[in-house]
Write an enzyme that holds these catalytic residues in place. Sequence first.
Site, short mmCIF file in Angstrom:
data_model
loop_
_atom_site.label_atom_id
_atom_site.label_comp_id
_atom_site.label_asym_id
_atom_site.label_seq_id
_atom_site.Cartn_x
_atom_site.Cartn_y
_atom_site.Cartn_z
N TYR A 185 30.03 29.16 21.41
CA TYR A 185 29.83 28.97 22.82
C TYR A 185 29.18 30.23 23.27
O TYR A 185 29.69 31.14 23.32
CB TYR A 185 31.09 28.55 23.50
CG TYR A 185 30.67 28.34 25.22
CD1 TYR A 185 30.28 27.19 25.48
CD2 TYR A 185 31.19 29.42 26.06
CE1 TYR A 185 30.04 26.82 26.86
CE2 TYR A 185 31.10 29.34 27.28
CZ TYR A 185 30.46 27.83 27.56
OH TYR A 185 30.41 27.82 29.06
N ASP A 280 26.42 37.62 20.37
CA ASP A 280 26.98 37.52 21.47
C ASP A 280 28.38 38.13 21.47
O ASP A 280 29.48 37.62 20.84
CB ASP A 280 27.27 35.82 21.69
CG ASP A 280 27.95 35.55 22.93
OD1 ASP A 280 28.48 36.66 23.78
OD2 ASP A 280 27.83 34.50 23.28
N LYS A 308 32.94 40.25 30.27
CA LYS A 308 34.52 40.63 30.25
C LYS A 308 35.00 42.02 30.20
O LYS A 308 35.15 42.45 31.37
CB LYS A 308 35.25 39.87 28.91
CG LYS A 308 34.90 38.40 28.91
CD LYS A 308 35.58 37.50 27.63
CE LYS A 308 35.28 36.05 27.58
NZ LYS A 308 35.46 35.43 28.68
#
Length: 468
Positions: A185, A280, A308
């Site tokens: 994702y 990623d 994050k």
Amino acid sequence: MAAVNGVGISWPTKLTKTTPKRGFSPSIRMTAASVDENKKTFTLQKSQEAFTKAKELMPGGVNSPVRAFKSVGGQPIIIDSVKGSHMRDIDGNEYIDYVGSWGPAIIGHADDEVLAALAETMKKGTSFGAPCLLENTLAEMVISAVPSIEMVRFVNSGTEACMGVLRLARAFTGRNKIIKFEGCYHGHADAFLVKAGSGVATLGLPDSPGVPKAATIDTLTAPYNDISAIESLFKEHKGEIAAVILEPVVGNAGYIQPNLDFLAAIRKITKENDALLIFDEVMTGFRLAYGGAQEYFGITPDLTTLGKIIGGGLPVGAYGGRRDIMEMVAPAGPMYQAGTLSGNPLAMTAGIHTLKRLQKPGTYEYLDKITGELTQGILDAGKKTGHAMCGGYIRGMFGFFFAEGPVNNFSDAKKSDTEKFGRFYRGMLEEGVYFAPSQFEAGFTSLAHNPEDIQRTVAAAEKVLKQI
């Protein structure tokens, strides 16, 4: 347990782990921790009332789909406060938290030093819409830490970072096609919603309605850990592929590690075909090592996305890489991307102070220790109670499946007993343990988790596994 070059392989009812540094013992003395039999009655009445109202106000009652508990059943909990490794809901129930706001809380929730720094920064303002010195500071820290990054652009989310890096890869190479992996994702941009993980996998949704075919026609997919599939795609689309993007350790289809030599093979193939390799690292950045998965595995991509942890719990994202590529980004170059709140002083402050804490000696050894004991304890409890389980961890990231395993890709992950996971999940909530509400999400530990947290969690897991 099998481990080669420090990378483990998932085997049934066994642990996938890293090899600790020489001279470091990862053991925590696991005493016979018992679940508190005298705890107050577990109730979610207030959460139920609040969620019922929320469904009238917001689609599904939430602002991100996985929070609605669709795949685990039961009542979603409404959180009131967090501190350290714990969270408390509006009914007064307290939980040991292994979600960590989906990864950012690596030093623990509401860290006193970070909060104090934010309070000082807020005295000067919350957003300038203009350059501030804090951007330089965090940029220097990111560049010095992450092997692939020579220049960086801050944005406001992981999705935004992946959108920007995709546009940049296409601009730099003059090609349109990209390769992503099934179950990985990279945010909810149209081009990435093809065989995606995270909430898409959690809800069992097909590729999202509203995404035109034209937006995904240049998105190619392959099974994770399948080198031959990548070789075939490059052969079939020779000279057309701009980049390969992947989670170096998958966290959005459950926790899945790369097989030995997989990342090295992808690096070799992309170089041979003049395509870019994009990691990623929104999840893995600063979590598997201070320099992220690329430092841990020793594989340097051309471009990297982050999020994050670098915002310390505030909205943030970033993409960066080789200087010659990044100089195509406006205003240095023609590839346009902008953001109103990008580089805002609050996110920069929280990120700076979080990364400072991660620089302290022993940080990643401690994460390795507690996460190893947690994961092994849960898998041992599964074996003891007769459940087919497999799983693994690296440093502060872990996961387990209700399946024999091994789990090497999303197809393997989908063989998991998700109904059993739902029962386990609901049971653990009642025992005061909060995991991600989906079989297809990784878990996270933090520096705030202590041996008592781990002991209580393992004891609770054995109790619940006996009941289901």
